[in-house]
Design an enzyme around this catalytic site. Structure first.
Site, PDB file in Angstrom:
ATOM      1  N   SER A 205       0.780  -1.118  -0.046  1.00  0.00           N
ATOM      2  CA  SER A 205      -0.161  -0.108  -0.194  1.00  0.00           C
ATOM      3  C   SER A 205       0.710   1.542   0.087  1.00  0.00           C
ATOM      4  CB  SER A 205      -0.847  -0.062   1.744  1.00  0.00           C
ATOM      5  OG  SER A 205      -1.661   1.192   1.591  1.00  0.00           O
TER       6      SER A 205
ATOM      7  N   TYR B 113      -1.081   0.119  10.950  1.00  0.00           N
ATOM      8  CA  TYR B 113      -1.435  -0.514   9.525  1.00  0.00           C
ATOM      9  C   TYR B 113      -0.465   0.003   8.382  1.00  0.00           C
ATOM     10  CZ  TYR B 113      -3.448  -1.128   4.619  1.00  0.00           C
ATOM     11  OH  TYR B 113      -3.691  -1.303   3.430  1.00  0.00           O
TER      12      TYR B 113
ATOM     13  N   GLU C  28       0.183   3.424   1.961  1.00  0.00           N
ATOM     14  CA  GLU C  28       0.233   4.195   3.049  1.00  0.00           C
ATOM     15  C   GLU C  28       1.889   3.707   3.265  1.00  0.00           C
ATOM     16  OE1 GLU C  28      -1.444   5.571   6.459  1.00  0.00           O
ATOM     17  OE2 GLU C  28      -2.637   6.260   4.414  1.00  0.00           O
TER      18      GLU C  28
HETATM   19  P1  NAP Z   1     -10.988  -4.770   2.017  1.00  0.00           P
HETATM   20  O1  NAP Z   1     -12.060  -4.449   0.964  1.00  0.00           O
HETATM   21  O2  NAP Z   1     -11.266  -4.126   2.703  1.00  0.00           O
HETATM   22  O3  NAP Z   1     -11.215  -5.956   2.231  1.00  0.00           O
HETATM   23  C1  NAP Z   1     -10.216  -6.775   2.934  1.00  0.00           C
HETATM   24  C2  NAP Z   1      -9.898  -8.369   3.049  1.00  0.00           C
HETATM   25  O4  NAP Z   1      -9.377  -9.475   3.582  1.00  0.00           O
HETATM   26  C3  NAP Z   1     -12.319  -9.032   2.750  1.00  0.00           C
HETATM   27  O5  NAP Z   1     -12.137 -10.240   2.053  1.00  0.00           O
HETATM   28  C4  NAP Z   1     -11.859  -9.731   4.676  1.00  0.00           C
HETATM   29  O6  NAP Z   1     -12.475 -10.618   4.709  1.00  0.00           O
HETATM   30  C5  NAP Z   1     -10.468 -10.221   4.565  1.00  0.00           C
HETATM   31  N1  NAP Z   1      -9.644 -10.860   5.435  1.00  0.00           N
HETATM   32  C6  NAP Z   1      -9.566  -9.358   6.723  1.00  0.00           C
HETATM   33  N2  NAP Z   1      -9.560 -10.116   7.840  1.00  0.00           N
HETATM   34  C7  NAP Z   1      -8.779 -11.474   7.253  1.00  0.00           C
HETATM   35  C8  NAP Z   1      -8.099 -13.011   7.905  1.00  0.00           C
HETATM   36  N3  NAP Z   1      -8.168 -13.022   9.304  1.00  0.00           N
HETATM   37  N4  NAP Z   1      -8.163 -13.853   6.979  1.00  0.00           N
HETATM   38  C9  NAP Z   1      -9.311 -14.087   5.709  1.00  0.00           C
HETATM   39  N5  NAP Z   1      -9.522 -12.770   5.270  1.00  0.00           N
HETATM   40  C10 NAP Z   1      -9.116 -11.604   6.136  1.00  0.00           C
HETATM   41  O7  NAP Z   1      -9.701  -4.454   0.870  1.00  0.00           O
HETATM   42  P2  NAP Z   1      -9.685  -3.462  -0.666  1.00  0.00           P
HETATM   43  O8  NAP Z   1      -9.511  -2.504  -1.114  1.00  0.00           O
HETATM   44  O9  NAP Z   1      -9.672  -4.998  -1.416  1.00  0.00           O
HETATM   45  O10 NAP Z   1      -7.953  -4.145  -0.843  1.00  0.00           O
HETATM   46  C11 NAP Z   1      -7.346  -5.523  -0.599  1.00  0.00           C
HETATM   47  C12 NAP Z   1      -6.264  -4.994  -0.114  1.00  0.00           C
HETATM   48  O11 NAP Z   1      -5.423  -3.831  -1.080  1.00  0.00           O
HETATM   49  C13 NAP Z   1      -5.846  -5.247   1.360  1.00  0.00           C
HETATM   50  O12 NAP Z   1      -4.439  -5.484   1.492  1.00  0.00           O
HETATM   51  C14 NAP Z   1      -5.874  -4.083   0.962  1.00  0.00           C
HETATM   52  O13 NAP Z   1      -4.681  -3.645   2.427  1.00  0.00           O
HETATM   53  C15 NAP Z   1      -4.927  -4.093   0.515  1.00  0.00           C
HETATM   54  N6  NAP Z   1      -4.628  -2.194   0.009  1.00  0.00           N
HETATM   55  C16 NAP Z   1      -5.660  -1.257  -0.491  1.00  0.00           C
HETATM   56  C17 NAP Z   1      -6.137  -0.318  -0.906  1.00  0.00           C
HETATM   57  C18 NAP Z   1      -7.185   0.699  -1.431  1.00  0.00           C
HETATM   58  O14 NAP Z   1      -7.483   1.321  -1.457  1.00  0.00           O
HETATM   59  N7  NAP Z   1      -8.423  -0.162  -1.566  1.00  0.00           N
HETATM   60  C19 NAP Z   1      -4.605   0.022  -1.744  1.00  0.00           C
HETATM   61  C20 NAP Z   1      -3.663  -0.279  -0.620  1.00  0.00           C
HETATM   62  C21 NAP Z   1      -3.665  -1.717  -0.890  1.00  0.00           C
HETATM   63  P3  NAP Z   1     -14.212 -10.117   5.603  1.00  0.00           P
HETATM   64  O15 NAP Z   1     -15.232 -10.255   4.277  1.00  0.00           O
HETATM   65  O16 NAP Z   1     -14.748 -11.306   6.072  1.00  0.00           O
HETATM   66  O17 NAP Z   1     -14.290  -8.216   6.090  1.00  0.00           O
HETATM   67  O1  G4F Z   2     -10.759   6.522   2.734  1.00  0.00           O
HETATM   68  P1  G4F Z   2      -9.645   6.157   4.114  1.00  0.00           P
HETATM   69  O2  G4F Z   2      -9.857   5.488   5.540  1.00  0.00           O
HETATM   70  O3  G4F Z   2      -8.615   5.794   3.317  1.00  0.00           O
HETATM   71  P2  G4F Z   2      -6.923   5.519   3.667  1.00  0.00           P
HETATM   72  O4  G4F Z   2      -6.638   6.054   5.427  1.00  0.00           O
HETATM   73  O5  G4F Z   2      -5.978   6.076   2.821  1.00  0.00           O
HETATM   74  O6  G4F Z   2      -6.251   3.921   3.282  1.00  0.00           O
HETATM   75  C1  G4F Z   2      -7.222   3.886   2.370  1.00  0.00           C
HETATM   76  O7  G4F Z   2      -5.885   3.696   0.889  1.00  0.00           O
HETATM   77  C2  G4F Z   2      -4.741   2.876   1.628  1.00  0.00           C
HETATM   78  C3  G4F Z   2      -3.443   3.088   0.051  1.00  0.00           C
HETATM   79  O8  G4F Z   2      -3.043   4.548   0.499  1.00  0.00           O
HETATM   80  C4  G4F Z   2      -4.981   1.668   1.824  1.00  0.00           C
HETATM   81  F1  G4F Z   2      -3.438   0.955   1.649  1.00  0.00           F
HETATM   82  C5  G4F Z   2      -5.462   0.729   3.089  1.00  0.00           C
HETATM   83  O9  G4F Z   2      -6.330  -0.286   2.853  1.00  0.00           O
HETATM   84  C6  G4F Z   2      -6.801   2.341   2.848  1.00  0.00           C
HETATM   85  O10 G4F Z   2      -7.724   1.013   1.698  1.00  0.00           O
HETATM   86  O11 G4F Z   2      -8.916   7.514   4.233  1.00  0.00           O
HETATM   87  C7  G4F Z   2      -8.307   8.563   3.729  1.00  0.00           C
HETATM   88  C8  G4F Z   2      -8.390   9.907   3.956  1.00  0.00           C
HETATM   89  C9  G4F Z   2      -7.677   9.707   5.442  1.00  0.00           C
HETATM   90  O12 G4F Z   2      -6.462  11.844   5.211  1.00  0.00           O
HETATM   91  C10 G4F Z   2      -9.053  10.323   6.744  1.00  0.00           C
HETATM   92  O13 G4F Z   2      -8.527  11.182   7.853  1.00  0.00           O
HETATM   93  O14 G4F Z   2      -9.599  10.528   4.265  1.00  0.00           O
HETATM   94  C11 G4F Z   2      -8.920  11.329   5.716  1.00  0.00           C
HETATM   95  N1  G4F Z   2     -10.752  11.467   6.814  1.00  0.00           N
HETATM   96  C12 G4F Z   2     -11.136  12.883   6.595  1.00  0.00           C
HETATM   97  N2  G4F Z   2     -12.421  12.232   7.319  1.00  0.00           N
HETATM   98  C13 G4F Z   2     -11.022  10.126   6.461  1.00  0.00           C
HETATM   99  C14 G4F Z   2     -12.648  10.933   7.014  1.00  0.00           C
HETATM  100  N3  G4F Z   2     -11.469   9.001   6.850  1.00  0.00           N
HETATM  101  C15 G4F Z   2     -12.124   8.264   6.726  1.00  0.00           C
HETATM  102  N4  G4F Z   2     -12.099   7.185   7.025  1.00  0.00           N
HETATM  103  N5  G4F Z   2     -13.731   8.345   7.902  1.00  0.00           N
HETATM  104  C16 G4F Z   2     -14.047  10.313   7.961  1.00  0.00           C
HETATM  105  O15 G4F Z   2     -15.172  10.303   8.474  1.00  0.00           O
END
Ligand code: NAP
Ligand code: G4F
Length: 327
Positions: free
Chosen positions: A125, A149, A127
């Site tokens: 990520s 995280y 992050e």
């Molecule tokens: P998400 O919607 O939160 O999905 C997370 C998945 O992980 C869900 O299927 C969840 O299952 C499963 N999971 C959590 N804990 C587990 C465990 N102990 N054993 C097996 N499965 C488990 O996340 P996403 O947005 O699809 O992201 C996919 C991956 O990319 C994650 O690793 C995330 O950290 C990474 N990532 C995401 C972003 C982004 O912007 N979306 C960016 C960078 C990296 P349940 O349905 O049971 O909860």
């Molecule tokens: O949507 P967020 O919670 O995503 P964040 O923290 O960027 O993380 C996501 O992206 C990562 C990739 O860079 C992934 F790895 C991670 O798994 C996840 O998918 O927050 C985005 C921004 C933050 O700066 C947060 O402080 O939005 C700001 N924010 C402001 N108000 C809020 C809120 N975030 C959330 N969730 N809820 C609020 O009310």
């Protein structure tokens, strides 16, 4: 060709599975037993759900993984499972480390044991960049995570590189910047906004409470990003790639654009609530995906404004039809 996806019930697991089905791959996925909705996003897509083979398991339970790897023997593994919500990682740091670090190690060990000639994708990520130094972050930028995280994702990233170098395994990291969709979890800011805008438009909600409106993110579309993941495993050699749009927008930009989609002014509805502020914030992210564009011949298609509109419209349609939300 068989693929195994951990995290198949999440946003990316869903879009990746749809892509794989389109490519006629056999899709196997790991799901956690849950008292109610075990299949996450799939509960809302029963037609495609029928095409997936699901197995109960948990990435923190190596025994469950061994049994799945042994019976499936996939050619490709996409490790997407994670405690993925940054905010929660301060309140649940141990779960975050167990699932994101030990869970990745467990996946790598089962992979090494049962399919050492296969290919492994790890979901890293943006992050990990945290306290950024560079205006545009690429594969060589300094990594300085700002949350449990982020730290967990950095540890998992290096564990993958170490396994690649130590055991000559095909293991690639995708360093993905934020990517969203109508199937994004409702706690993430983009979906929280799109759902609130739709509810406010329909008279079902009065205000929207948010935290830091000044934080900037490089937001893309999940459907575009899963193609980059897939392409990483079609290469001859494993490697690490940044996947991003190269554009950055503030949370305020997102909220303003979302309200404009339904002809409303965000200033009339948005209030800030310190509850949503983080102990340490990642203030700015903007990715440089030149390497992925050149080597994978990948580029993002959906633009920021299109993404916002897609999410607000999807929530409006679902609410108007009184259908359950995607998640
Ligand atoms: P998400 O919607 O939160 O999905 C997370 C998945 O992980 C869900 O299927 C969840 O299952 C499963 N999971 C959590 N804990 C587990 C465990 N102990 N054993 C097996 N499965 C488990 O996340 P996403 O947005 O699809 O992201 C996919 C991956 O990319 C994650 O690793 C995330 O950290 C990474 N990532 C995401 C972003 C982004 O912007 N979306 C960016 C960078 C990296 P349940 O349905 O049971 O909860
Ligand atoms: O949507 P967020 O919670 O995503 P964040 O923290 O960027 O993380 C996501 O992206 C990562 C990739 O860079 C992934 F790895 C991670 O798994 C996840 O998918 O927050 C985005 C921004 C933050 O700066 C947060 O402080 O939005 C700001 N924010 C402001 N108000 C809020 C809120 N975030 C959330 N969730 N809820 C609020 O009310």
């Amino acid at each position: 060709m068989k693929i195994l996806i951990s995290g198949i019930t999440g946003q990316d697991g869903y879009y990746l599975s749809l892509l794989a089905l389109k490519k006629k791959l056999e899709v196997h996925g790991i799901v956690r037993r849950n008292s109610q909705k075990t299949y996450g996003v799939w509960e809302y897509d029963p037609t495609n759900k029928e095409k997936i083979r699901f197995y109960y398991g948990d990435v923190s339970d190596k025994t469950s993984l061994d049994s799945i790897f042994r019976s499936v023997k996939p050619e490709m593994v996409f490790h997407l499972a994670a405690q993925s919500f940054v905010q929660e990682s301060w309140s649940n740091p141990e779960v975050t480390y167990d699932v994101n670090i030990k869970g990745t190690l467990n996946m790598l060990n089962s992979f090494r044991e049962y399919i050492p000639d296969g290919k492994f994708y790890n979901a890293c990520s943006s992050e990990v960049y945290g306290k950024v130094e560079d205006e545009l972050q690429n594969e060589r930028s300094r990594m300085w995570p700002r949350s449990p995280y982020g730290v967990s994702k950095l540890a998992a990233y290096w564990t993958c590189i170490n396994y690649r170098e130590s055991y000559d395994l095909f293991v690639s990291n995708g360093i993905l910047f934020n990517h969203e969709s109508p199937c994004r979890g409702v706690e993430f800011v983009t979906r929280k906004i799109s759902l609130a805008v739709a509810k406010i438009k329909l008279g079902l909600q009065k205000e929207l409470k948010l935290g830091n409106l000044e934080a900037k993110r490089d937001w893309g579309f999940s459907g575009d990003y899963v193609l980059a993941m897939y392409k990483m495993l079609q290469q001859d050699e494993p490697d690490d790639y940044v996947v991003a749009t190269g554009e950055t927008h503030s949370v305020k930009d997102f909220v303003k654009t979302a309200f404009e989609t339904v002809d409303l002014d965000y200033k009339d509805y948005v209030v800030t609530d310190p509850k949503y502020l983080r102990p340490a914030e990642v203030q700015y992210l903007r990715g440089d995906s030149t390497k992925a564009q050149k080597k994978l011949n990948w580029k993002p298609k959906v633009k920021f404004e299109e993404l916002v509109e897609m999410m607000v419209k999807a929530d409006l349609e679902r609410l108007s039809r009184h259908e359950a939300s995607c998640r």
